[in-house]
Enzyme design. Structure first.
Site, PDB file in Angstrom:
ATOM      1  N   GLU A  66      12.088   5.847   7.071  1.00 39.21           N
ATOM      2  CA  GLU A  66      12.860   4.748   6.459  1.00 39.21           C
ATOM      3  C   GLU A  66      12.512   4.597   4.977  1.00 39.21           C
ATOM      4  O   GLU A  66      13.391   4.353   4.148  1.00 39.21           O
ATOM      5  CB  GLU A  66      12.582   3.450   7.227  1.00 39.21           C
ATOM      6  CG  GLU A  66      13.161   3.504   8.638  1.00 39.21           C
ATOM      7  CD  GLU A  66      12.694   2.353   9.511  1.00 39.21           C
ATOM      8  OE1 GLU A  66      11.463   2.197   9.687  1.00 39.21           O
ATOM      9  OE2 GLU A  66      13.549   1.608  10.002  1.00 39.21           O
ATOM     10  N   GLY A  85       8.720   4.167   9.949  1.00 42.60           N
ATOM     11  CA  GLY A  85       8.787   3.556   8.623  1.00 42.60           C
ATOM     12  C   GLY A  85       8.664   4.575   7.502  1.00 42.60           C
ATOM     13  O   GLY A  85       9.139   4.343   6.388  1.00 42.60           O
ATOM     14  N   ALA A 140       5.049   2.838  10.144  1.00 42.87           N
ATOM     15  CA  ALA A 140       4.311   1.585   9.989  1.00 42.87           C
ATOM     16  C   ALA A 140       3.012   1.724  10.775  1.00 42.87           C
ATOM     17  O   ALA A 140       2.919   2.539  11.704  1.00 42.87           O
ATOM     18  CB  ALA A 140       5.146   0.428  10.499  1.00 42.87           C
ATOM     19  N   GLU A 166      10.283   5.125  17.095  1.00 39.12           N
ATOM     20  CA  GLU A 166       9.898   3.778  17.529  1.00 39.12           C
ATOM     21  C   GLU A 166      10.210   3.517  18.995  1.00 39.12           C
ATOM     22  O   GLU A 166       9.503   2.781  19.679  1.00 39.12           O
ATOM     23  CB  GLU A 166      10.592   2.712  16.666  1.00 39.12           C
ATOM     24  CG  GLU A 166      10.104   2.633  15.233  1.00 39.12           C
ATOM     25  CD  GLU A 166      10.843   3.555  14.272  1.00 39.12           C
ATOM     26  OE1 GLU A 166      11.521   4.494  14.730  1.00 39.12           O
ATOM     27  OE2 GLU A 166      10.719   3.330  13.054  1.00 39.12           O
TER      28      GLU A 166
HETATM   29  N1  CAA Z   1      -0.069   4.057  12.707  1.00 40.84           N
HETATM   30  C1  CAA Z   1      -1.409   4.050  12.760  1.00 40.84           C
HETATM   31  N2  CAA Z   1      -2.155   5.160  12.867  1.00 40.84           N
HETATM   32  C2  CAA Z   1      -1.503   6.340  12.889  1.00 40.84           C
HETATM   33  C3  CAA Z   1      -0.108   6.424  12.836  1.00 40.84           C
HETATM   34  C4  CAA Z   1       0.626   5.208  12.728  1.00 40.84           C
HETATM   35  N3  CAA Z   1       1.966   5.176  12.613  1.00 40.84           N
HETATM   36  N4  CAA Z   1       0.255   7.722  12.901  1.00 40.84           N
HETATM   37  C5  CAA Z   1      -0.887   8.432  12.985  1.00 40.84           C
HETATM   38  N5  CAA Z   1      -1.948   7.599  12.988  1.00 40.84           N
HETATM   39  C6  CAA Z   1      -3.370   7.950  13.084  1.00 40.84           C
HETATM   40  C7  CAA Z   1      -3.741   8.355  14.488  1.00 40.84           C
HETATM   41  O1  CAA Z   1      -3.973   7.227  15.298  1.00 40.84           O
HETATM   42  C8  CAA Z   1      -4.985   9.179  14.233  1.00 40.84           C
HETATM   43  O2  CAA Z   1      -6.045   8.295  13.987  1.00 40.84           O
HETATM   44  P1  CAA Z   1      -7.474   8.512  14.747  1.00 40.84           P
HETATM   45  O3  CAA Z   1      -7.988   9.796  14.167  1.00 40.84           O
HETATM   46  O4  CAA Z   1      -8.259   7.322  14.341  1.00 40.84           O
HETATM   47  O5  CAA Z   1      -7.158   8.619  16.192  1.00 40.84           O
HETATM   48  C9  CAA Z   1      -4.669   9.866  12.901  1.00 40.84           C
HETATM   49  O6  CAA Z   1      -3.619   9.107  12.297  1.00 40.84           O
HETATM   50  C10 CAA Z   1      -4.154  11.290  13.071  1.00 40.84           C
HETATM   51  O7  CAA Z   1      -3.064  11.261  13.977  1.00 40.84           O
HETATM   52  P2  CAA Z   1      -2.990  12.160  15.313  1.00 40.84           P
HETATM   53  O8  CAA Z   1      -4.350  12.469  15.817  1.00 40.84           O
HETATM   54  O9  CAA Z   1      -2.043  11.497  16.247  1.00 40.84           O
HETATM   55  O10 CAA Z   1      -2.358  13.489  14.692  1.00 40.84           O
HETATM   56  P3  CAA Z   1      -1.412  14.554  15.412  1.00 40.84           P
HETATM   57  O11 CAA Z   1      -1.292  15.684  14.467  1.00 40.84           O
HETATM   58  O12 CAA Z   1      -1.876  14.821  16.785  1.00 40.84           O
HETATM   59  O13 CAA Z   1       0.015  13.817  15.552  1.00 40.84           O
HETATM   60  C11 CAA Z   1       1.873  12.488  14.805  1.00 40.84           C
HETATM   61  C12 CAA Z   1       0.733  13.454  14.407  1.00 40.84           C
HETATM   62  C13 CAA Z   1       2.914  13.225  15.651  1.00 40.84           C
HETATM   63  C14 CAA Z   1       2.512  12.032  13.502  1.00 40.84           C
HETATM   64  C15 CAA Z   1       1.293  11.299  15.587  1.00 40.84           C
HETATM   65  O14 CAA Z   1       0.198  10.750  14.858  1.00 40.84           O
HETATM   66  C16 CAA Z   1       2.251  10.191  15.848  1.00 40.84           C
HETATM   67  O15 CAA Z   1       3.097  10.284  16.716  1.00 40.84           O
HETATM   68  N6  CAA Z   1       2.153   9.058  15.075  1.00 40.84           N
HETATM   69  C17 CAA Z   1       2.934   7.881  15.282  1.00 40.84           C
HETATM   70  C18 CAA Z   1       4.346   8.069  14.816  1.00 40.84           C
HETATM   71  C19 CAA Z   1       5.157   6.821  15.074  1.00 40.84           C
HETATM   72  O16 CAA Z   1       5.354   6.390  16.202  1.00 40.84           O
HETATM   73  N7  CAA Z   1       5.674   6.199  14.000  1.00 40.84           N
HETATM   74  C20 CAA Z   1       6.479   4.992  14.081  1.00 40.84           C
HETATM   75  C21 CAA Z   1       5.635   3.782  13.883  1.00 40.84           C
HETATM   76  S1  CAA Z   1       6.515   2.280  14.200  1.00 40.84           S
HETATM   77  C22 CAA Z   1       7.367   1.969  12.787  1.00 40.84           C
HETATM   78  O17 CAA Z   1       7.327   2.708  11.830  1.00 40.84           O
HETATM   79  C23 CAA Z   1       8.200   0.698  12.781  1.00 40.84           C
HETATM   80  C24 CAA Z   1       9.187   0.617  11.685  1.00 40.84           C
HETATM   81  O18 CAA Z   1      10.320   0.928  11.846  1.00 40.84           O
HETATM   82  C25 CAA Z   1       8.824   0.079  10.362  1.00 40.84           C
END
Ligand code: CAA
Length: 256
Positions: free
Chosen positions: A112, A109, A65, A132
């Site tokens: 999921e 998400g 998400a 999460e």
């Molecule tokens: N939401 C918003 N933006 C996201 C994102 C997310 N879930 N995941 C990645 N991005 C964005 C980053 O912020 C970044 O944007 P900027 O260039 O503007 O900074 C861009 O995508 C590229 O990401 P990274 O620079 O972080 O890339 P990376 O290769 O270093 O890492 C990753 C990749 C491990 C996937 C890392 O991006 C990450 O950990 N993302 C978040 C994963 C996460 O926590 N997901 C769960 C979300 S909560 C949820 O989903 C609730 C639910 O149950 C419905």
């Protein structure tokens, strides 16, 4: 509805929906999810389509998400706004088979969403996880339920309580995915599978999908009753007649 965050195309009776928000690794924001819901509804009611493939980019199926969009949300608005509500539910209420073709990250998400699909085919680059916990919340789109049912309590606890990722090989061992293929073969293999499914009787596909889902959603005895109630009315349908006749006559069935 013109789409900005997904791309759709059809190949015969197979529809492909590609999540297309590369700058944020296909983070599932409200707009993307409502476009996805609209496309799924459209293909589900399109009689020429018999199977739907949902995919992302090489780097990410979806990284979860959209954290930037949800960081300032609070209760009770989350409830009143139906956050992660109706537009996400469409995926689980789609009647036609939906295959997730996962390459790269399927996190939060995104994991999921893949689990809401009927079959997951993973590229050998796929990484699954429910991270999460690391951002102070828990899975909110069915992850605690679907991951637990797919891989069992102990492993689901370990994944969700630590937020660690699982690679494709481990995901196959844990029964999270149906099959792992080399990344370059992900779409060709998924399309082959989708075309094979699309060649089956739509009414039998519907009843089979509903019955398998009943195994997840009900207790066994109730599920077996549900299966029987789905199975018996198939007898006498044109496709049952054709399918069984074709077998006996040693020819290919025509389910058109
Ligand atoms: N939401 C918003 N933006 C996201 C994102 C997310 N879930 N995941 C990645 N991005 C964005 C980053 O912020 C970044 O944007 P900027 O260039 O503007 O900074 C861009 O995508 C590229 O990401 P990274 O620079 O972080 O890339 P990376 O290769 O270093 O890492 C990753 C990749 C491990 C996937 C890392 O991006 C990450 O950990 N993302 C978040 C994963 C996460 O926590 N997901 C769960 C979300 S909560 C949820 O989903 C609730 C639910 O149950 C419905």
């Amino acid at each position: 509805m013109p789409y900005e965050m997904i791309v759709t195309e059809t190949d015969g009776a197979v529809a492909v929906i590609r999540l297309n928000r590369p700058e944020s690794l296909n983070a599932l924001c409200d707009q993307l999810m409502s476009e996805l819901a609209d496309a799924l509804r459209g293909f589900d009611s399109d009689k020429s389509i018999r199977c739907i493939v949902l995919t992302g980019s090489d780097r990410a199926f979806a990284a979860g998400a959209d954290i930037k969009e949800m960081q300032n949300r609070s209760w009770p608005e989350t409830g009143l706004d139906d956050f992660i509500g109706k537009s996400w539910e469409v995926v689980t209420t789609t009647l036609k088979p939906v295959i997730a073709a996962v390459s790269g990250y399927a996190l939060g998400g995104g994991c999921e969403l893949a689990m809401m699909c009927d079959i997951i085919i993973a590229a050998d680059t796929a990484k699954f996880g429910q991270p999460e916990i690391a951002i102070g919340v828990i899975p909110g789109a069915g992850g605690t339920q679907r991951l637990t049912r797919a891989i069992g309590k102990s492993k689901a606890m370990e994944m969700i309580l630590t937020g660690r990722m699982m690679d494709a090989e481990e995901a196959e061992r844990a029964n999270l995915v149906a099959r792992v293929v080399p990344a370059a073969d992900l779409m060709p293999e998924t399309m082959k599978l989708a075309r094979r499914i699309a060649g089956m009787s739509p009414v039998a596909l519907l009843q089979a999908k509903r019955s398998i889902n009943a195994a997840f959603e009900t207790m066994l005895a109730e599920g077996v009753r549900y299966e029987r109630a789905s199975f018996l009315p198939l007898f006498g349908t044109p496709h049952q007649r054709e399918g069984m006749a074709a077998f006996i006559e040693k020819r290919k069935p025509d389910f058109s």
